[in-house]
Enzyme design. Structure first.
Site, mmCIF file in Angstrom:
data_model
loop_
_atom_site.group_PDB
_atom_site.id
_atom_site.type_symbol
_atom_site.label_atom_id
_atom_site.label_comp_id
_atom_site.label_asym_id
_atom_site.label_seq_id
_atom_site.Cartn_x
_atom_site.Cartn_y
_atom_site.Cartn_z
ATOM 1 N N ASP A 197 -15.688 86.864 51.063
ATOM 2 C CA ASP A 197 -14.414 86.300 51.495
ATOM 3 C C ASP A 197 -13.760 85.474 50.404
ATOM 4 O O ASP A 197 -12.546 85.300 50.388
ATOM 5 C CB ASP A 197 -14.640 85.452 52.753
ATOM 6 C CG ASP A 197 -13.338 84.876 53.294
ATOM 7 O OD1 ASP A 197 -12.456 85.666 53.660
ATOM 8 O OD2 ASP A 197 -13.206 83.633 53.333
ATOM 9 N N LEU A 278 -8.229 81.574 57.779
ATOM 10 C CA LEU A 278 -6.854 81.755 57.338
ATOM 11 C C LEU A 278 -6.743 82.115 55.862
ATOM 12 O O LEU A 278 -5.634 82.276 55.354
ATOM 13 C CB LEU A 278 -6.052 80.469 57.603
ATOM 14 C CG LEU A 278 -5.866 80.102 59.084
ATOM 15 C CD1 LEU A 278 -5.189 78.746 59.204
ATOM 16 C CD2 LEU A 278 -5.028 81.159 59.791
ATOM 17 N N ARG A 279 -7.890 82.226 55.176
ATOM 18 C CA ARG A 279 -7.816 82.592 53.763
ATOM 19 C C ARG A 279 -7.188 83.972 53.588
ATOM 20 O O ARG A 279 -6.467 84.221 52.617
ATOM 21 C CB ARG A 279 -9.199 82.551 53.122
ATOM 22 C CG ARG A 279 -9.166 82.812 51.621
ATOM 23 C CD ARG A 279 -10.521 82.674 50.972
ATOM 24 N NE ARG A 279 -10.908 81.280 50.834
ATOM 25 C CZ ARG A 279 -11.941 80.719 51.434
ATOM 26 N NH1 ARG A 279 -12.698 81.449 52.222
ATOM 27 N NH2 ARG A 279 -12.232 79.465 51.253
ATOM 28 N N ALA A 280 -7.441 84.874 54.528
ATOM 29 C CA ALA A 280 -6.863 86.211 54.440
ATOM 30 C C ALA A 280 -5.340 86.150 54.469
ATOM 31 O O ALA A 280 -4.664 86.870 53.717
ATOM 32 C CB ALA A 280 -7.384 87.090 55.579
#
Length: 709
Positions: A197, A278-280
């Site tokens: 991720d 929320l990194r995506a």
């Protein structure tokens, strides 16, 4: 021919063939380093390393401050230990710094300059690879083979843009804005999902199956090898044009507009694919902006979001290491084509209330459950199921019948010793495993010295300091124990046997204790004695759970199966547990039980691996009900092998997972474990839930330890 001493030109980036997705990801990451770098996955021989090295040659030159060890930009205010940078600067090519797999943490983050510390008594900082790669590319080939703690350091630096060192009397923080690029072959092992991720983008590359495209790749490679200078000269103009385009895109990123409607489309796409965190969303938005700048646009379009999602989301959808990365492009298009509802001006709720439609109701296909969550509205999951829990979670698999798991509905024979009457008398089927659960922790007794991992206690290059090596007897790579070194120097000065300063004879190296990775060899009984009782589905689930545990603890795994009249090595020991899971899924069951042959094959594999790496200890997990029915005197032969087990594999420790079921049990697996000097646990006790961990020792007895982690 290249002249003596002349550097061979890098293979041109614009000469790459059939790697559009790879080149796009690398270029977008170079345009906007805030994306977080690129992870390139692919089989061997797919130009992964060639593409990364070629990228550095087309990056624009950098303006750097004179005398700055970190290569800072004098036109940008940076908190640099060598700053402030007020004088004139100079230019240099963009840097590509390669991180070897065997690098130490000191070499990566920097450390105390021992030469100046011991010679001049000054606690000076010696920059590491992160400092050298500032504003450039840090390339890690075979990143999946890098030690986990080094991967953590790299990803933290890439995310924060700074490297902070607090060790050995050194306290320093310097800028480290790097474009992290890692390449890996999935066959050699996977990265942990939480580390996946942290890479902004991921690309899976494979060799083209188009003969014409493959021929063109070979033609260009042969031409480059025959005349590197001439071949590079043929692409010089296209390389210069690409450099200019990258520079223009970097300048244009700041001008690209990401409006509210487009941002909500990005959020809808990420939510529709059920990614964690929320990194995506952040990475997808940044990638879409970079793609728009690369295409010369000032507004983000549907095409930009689609291209960004295909690079930023596939690796974030993995729920377990056995899930193949990928993205359902049909679902992506449906999510992109949905029309978002416009919010009222100022973000206020409509007068009718937040949950009401203009006509006073809700869409016919949308309802809310008892928790207030919307159901029925979201698009289906990529696999076409409705609200299917992700695999890899213990509570995600609903109870299912044997038919649901692919177990053949075959009558159980009266006894396992009934001789077959023909080929059709021993039916063969393939059972499916349910979602794996958290397996109980199995570790080896004693203290080893194998490669760093997460299973058994060992003396490793990294860990808790427990002592010092005698002078002159330290192993290669052992860290210097500064306090012990100073004590040795002080003792020598007190005895007046030498000069006052520290010498090489005073050096002491630390003994560090951590955990090691082990060879986990799974021996699975796939005979009809278990399959007839519909146990193979449960057996595969248990073995899959043990494989997941081995993945998390960075072990090498091997798989030996035995059924019919012989045993076979279904998977030679490897770091790729997903390869083991694939072999397990295809494992048929049925037939007789060659237990003696299975144990003998396991002993051979352990002995062979011991020759290859004498420091890596083995944990053998035998999954069987203890029956032996293949050949003459099958049970007696199996007992002979078990009685001599400690002599055949003296360095391995063994666990027998008892798969016998039913109200009346023969206890054959328990007897087998006793003869082998192994730990004996029942199949239903493989799960860690509600149990304490078992520490296996060579006598086969267990002692109660801490709760399983």
């Amino acid at each position: 021919m290249t002249a003596l001493g002349q550097r061979t030109p890098t293979y041109p980036f614009t000469a790459l063939v059939g790697a559009d997705e790879l080149t796009t990801a690398l270029l977008l990451s170079a345009i906007s380093p805030e994306i977080g770098g690129v992870l390139v996955r692919g089989e061997k021989g797919t130009a992964k390393s060639t593409a990364v090295r070629a990228l550095a040659a087309v990056l624009p030159e950098q303006h750097v401050a004179l005398g700055c060890r970190f290569g800072c930009d004098p036109d940008r205010a940076e908190d640099c230990p060598d700053g402030p940078h007020d004088g004139p600067g100079t230019t240099r090519p963009a840097r590509l710094v390669e991180l070897p797999v065997g690098a130490t943490e000191d070499r990566v983050v920097g450390s105390l300059d021992l030469r100046r510390a011991l010679g001049e008594g000054e606690a000076a900082y010696q920059p590491g690879l992160l400092a050298e790669a500032h504003r450039g590319i840090l390339y890690v080939d075979e990143v999946n083979l890098l030690h986990d703690h080094l991967v953590d350091v790299l990803l933290d630096a890439a995310a924060m843009g700074r490297n902070t060192v607090e060790r050995d009397g050194v306290s320093i923080s310097h800028p480290a804005r790097i474009t992290l690029v890692g390449t890996m072959n999935p066959e050699e092992g996977e990265l942990r999902p939480q580390l996946l991720d942290r890479f902004g983008l991921t690309v899976h590359v494979a060799a083209s199956r188009d003969p014409r495209e493959r021929a063109e790749v070979v033609r260009r490679r042969l031409a480059a090898d025959a005349d590197p200078v001439g071949f590079a000269a043929g692409y010089e103009r296209s390389e210069v044009e690409l450099t200019e385009r990258i520079a223009a895109a970097r300048a244009g990123v700041r001008e690209v507009v990401l409006d509210e409607r487009t941002l909500r489309t990005v959020a809808r796409v990420c939510a529709g694919f059920d990614v964690d965190g929320l990194r995506a969303d952040i990475v997808t938005a940044r990638t879409a902006v970079a793609h728009a700048a690369w295409q010369g646009r000032t507004h983000v379009t549907r095409e930009d979001i689609r291209a960004a999602a295909l690079l930023a989301l596939p690796h974030r959808r993995r729920r377990s290491p056995f899930d193949a990365p990928g993205l359902d492009e049909d679902l992506l298009d449906r999510l992109l084509d949905e029309e978002p509802e416009d919010d009222p001006p100022g973000g206020d709720e409509p007068e009718d209330g937040p949950d009401e439609q203009p006509d006073g109701g809700r869409p016919d296909d949308e309802q809310r459950d008892g928790d207030g969550r919307t159901t029925g509205g979201p698009p289906p999951t990529p696999d076409g199921s409705d609200d299917t829990p992700p695999s890899g979670r213990a509570d995600s698999a609903p109870e299912a019948s044997a038919e649901d798991h692919g177990v053949q509905d075959e009558p159980a024979p009266a006894t396992d010793d009934t001789p077959p009457t023909g080929a059709a008398a021993a039916p063969v089927g393939t059972a499916s495993a349910q979602a794996p659960y958290r397996a109980r922790r199995l570790e080896l007794a004693g203290v080893g010295s194998g490669p760093s991992g997460r299973r058994s206690p060992a003396l490793t290059p990294r860990g808790r300091v427990v002592g010092t090596h005698p002078a002159g007897q330290e192993p290669a790579g052992a860290p210097v124990h500064l306090t012990a070194t100073l004590r040795a120097s002080a003792a020598r000065r007190a005895a007046r046997t030498g000069p006052a300063r520290v010498t090489g004879d005073d050096l002491r190296h630390a003994v560090t204790r951590g955990r090691e990775a082990n060879l986990v060899l799974l021996a699975v009984d796939a005979s009809g004695s278990m399959a007839a009782r519909r146990r193979m589905g449960e057996v595969k689930t248990a073995v899959l759970s043990l494989l997941l545990d081995a993945y998390q603890r960075r072990d090498r795994v091997g798989l030996v199966t035995f059924r019919g009249a012989q045993a076979e090595v279904a998977l030679p020991p490897t770091s790729s547990v997903d390869a083991a899971a694939a072999r397990l899924a295809q494992l048929p069951h049925g037939g007789r039980t060659p237990l003696a042959e299975g144990l003998t094959q396991v002993a051979r594999v352990v002995a062979r691996e011991q020759v290859r790496d004498r420091h890596q200890r083995a944990l053998v997990v035998v999954v069987t009900d203890g029956r032996a029915t293949a050949g003459a005197d099958a049970l007696a032969r199996a007992r002979v092998v078990a009685d001599g087990w400690s002599r055949a594999v003296p360095t391995a420790q063994t666990v027998v997972v008892d798969c016998e079921s039913g109200r009346f049990r023969m206890g054959l697996a328990a007897d087998l474990a006793r003869r082998m000097g192994a730990e004996h646990i029942a199949l239903e006790q493989v799960a860690a839930s509600g149990l304490v961990e078992i520490v296996t020792d060579r006598t086969g007895t267990g002692r109660t330890g801490r709760s399983a982690a």
